[in-house]
Design an enzyme around this catalytic site. Structure first.
Site, short mmCIF file in Angstrom:
data_model
loop_
_atom_site.label_atom_id
_atom_site.label_comp_id
_atom_site.label_asym_id
_atom_site.label_seq_id
_atom_site.Cartn_x
_atom_site.Cartn_y
_atom_site.Cartn_z
N LYS A 98 1.32 3.62 -3.22
CA LYS A 98 0.87 5.02 -3.22
C LYS A 98 2.03 5.97 -3.53
CE LYS A 98 -3.58 4.92 -1.98
NZ LYS A 98 -4.66 5.58 -2.72
N VAL A 145 -11.79 2.86 13.92
CA VAL A 145 -13.04 3.53 14.33
C VAL A 145 -14.23 2.57 14.18
CG1 VAL A 145 -14.63 5.41 13.79
CG2 VAL A 145 -12.17 5.86 13.85
N TYR A 164 0.84 -1.21 0.00
CA TYR A 164 0.00 0.00 0.00
C TYR A 164 0.88 1.25 0.00
CZ TYR A 164 -3.74 3.20 1.58
OH TYR A 164 -4.64 4.24 1.71
N GLN A 214 3.09 7.22 15.49
CA GLN A 214 2.45 8.54 15.65
C GLN A 214 2.09 9.11 14.27
OE1 GLN A 214 5.41 11.03 17.50
NE2 GLN A 214 6.97 10.53 15.99
N ARG A 215 1.03 9.91 14.25
CA ARG A 215 0.64 10.50 12.97
C ARG A 215 -0.22 11.73 13.23
NH1 ARG A 215 -2.26 6.45 9.36
NH2 ARG A 215 -0.18 5.78 8.84
N GLY A 241 -1.76 0.74 22.99
CA GLY A 241 -2.74 1.81 22.75
C GLY A 241 -2.14 3.20 22.84
#
Ligand code: NAD
Ligand code: UDP
Length: 312
Positions: free
Chosen positions: A150, A189, A146, A277-278, A208
């Site tokens: 991309k 989500v 992916y 992290q993002r 988490g």
């Protein structure tokens, strides 16, 4: 006056179907090209009787012949579960799909927007991520099909622009959520909401502590339309995402609070190469497009929870 003819590849998917809705509302003639690999006719069923909406079942790894003024290229499996199912096909979709859209744009003179991703930054060592960051991507891991697909697609976009003067826009999308997310595609989500509503354990991968920034789909679509209609010669790459940053544990707690769920949190192994992290820097979007996200996480989650309640 003739309507603007807009091709949306991946138009039967989560983001693509919202984009088709918006383009029709704005008075365009929309051609949705999708092979339903991860998308669904249910996402566009309400559009099928509209004379200005056409659905073409087509695989973007094959050339497309239609006449059009604008092309939004969204076709690509997008969740880790789906893009890892057949990684070679994911790579082909990304790269051949980009090439076929660019070929179409070259022949018709259409402007073409590419839905790239924050995954081009990989597991970023620079935080938050500006568009100038070149990324930290594994070429050989389970996410590479992916991420590298991309990245290669972005390269093709910029080369078609330099070599053939194709009018391109490259947009890097950060984690997006909202109604019509696929219930079974394993994204955080949708997983947490469905688990909470069904009283199942909430599955946190790792401890988490990893972070993501979640953009509501209406904000994202507004940003996408603005990128497409940005000034002549502006190509991007441009980040579109919500700079609010949450740990995955915080997200689980918010979902439990909003659903009133009594599910318990369980911890499962962190998948390989899962970014720690993002968060997008969106100064360029603010400057170039006057765009910023409007929907707070809790508000967007409430709408998304309502949607899942209606289909469960
Ligand atoms: P999605 O899976 O709901 O939509 C992708 C659509 O592309 C589906 O309808 C699928 O059937 C179609 N498709 C896949 N392969 C195809 C092929 N070979 N030919 C024709 N159609 C094909 O995913 P989404 O979340 O709506 O993502 C849309 C685009 O945005 C993708 O390109 C994705 O990489 C990008 N993006 C999404 C997010 C996000 O958080 N949702 C983040 C970054 C980038
Ligand atoms: N994740 C999780 N539980 C789940 C699904 C995902 O803890 O049931 C984590 C996943 O490991 C990642 C984050 O949530 O750290 C976002 O995952 P998602 O697949 O939604 O998107 P991406 O990793 O592509 O940003």
């Amino acid at each position: 006056m003739r309507k603007t003819r807009v091709v949306v590849t991946g138009g039967a998917g989560f983001i693509g179907s919202h984009l088709c809705d918006r383009l029709l509302q704005d008075g365009n003639d929309v051609i949705c090209v999708d092979n339903l690999f991860t998308g669904s006719k249910d996402n566009i069923r309400h559009l099928l009787s509209n004379p200005y909406f056409e659905f073409i079942r087509h695989d973007v790894t094959q050339p497309i012949f239609v006449e059009c003024d604008q092309i939004y290229n969204l076709a690509c499996p997008a969740s880790p579960k789906w893009y890892q199912k057949d990684p070679i096909y994911t790579f082909k979709t990304s790269v051949y799909g980009a090439m076929n859209c660019l070929g179409l744009a070259k022949r018709t003179g259409a402007r073409v927007l590419h839905a790239s991703t924050s995954e081009v930054y990989g597991d970023p060592l620079v935080h938050p991520q500006p568009e100038t960051y070149w990324g930290n991507v594994n070429t050989a891991g389970i996410r590479s099909c992916y991420d590298e697909g991309k990245r290669a697609a972005e390269t093709l976009f910029f080369d078609y622009n330099r070599k053939h003067n194709v009018d391109i826009k490259v947009m890097r999308i950060f984690n997006t959520y909202g109604p019509r997310m696929d219930i079974g595609d394993g994204r955080v989500v949708s997983n947490f909401i469905v688990q909470a509503l069904q009283g199942h354990d909430i599955t946190i991968y790792g401890n988490g502590g990893q972070t993501r920034s979640f953009c509501y789909v209406d904000d994202l679509v507004e940003g996408m339309i603005r990128v497409m209609n940005s000034r002549e010669g502006f190509t991007g790459p441009i980040n579109i995402g919500n700079p609010g940053e949450f740990t995955i544990k915080e997200l689980a707690e918010i979902v439990m609070e909003l659903t009133g769920s009594e599910s318990k949190i369980v911890y499962e192994p962190l998948p390989a190469d899962d970014p720690a992290q993002r968060r997008p820097l969106i100064d360029m979007a603010s400057r170039e497009l006057g765009w910023e996200p409007k929907v707070e996480l809790k508000e967007g989650l409430k709408n998304t929870i309502q949607y899942f309640e209606s289909i469960l």
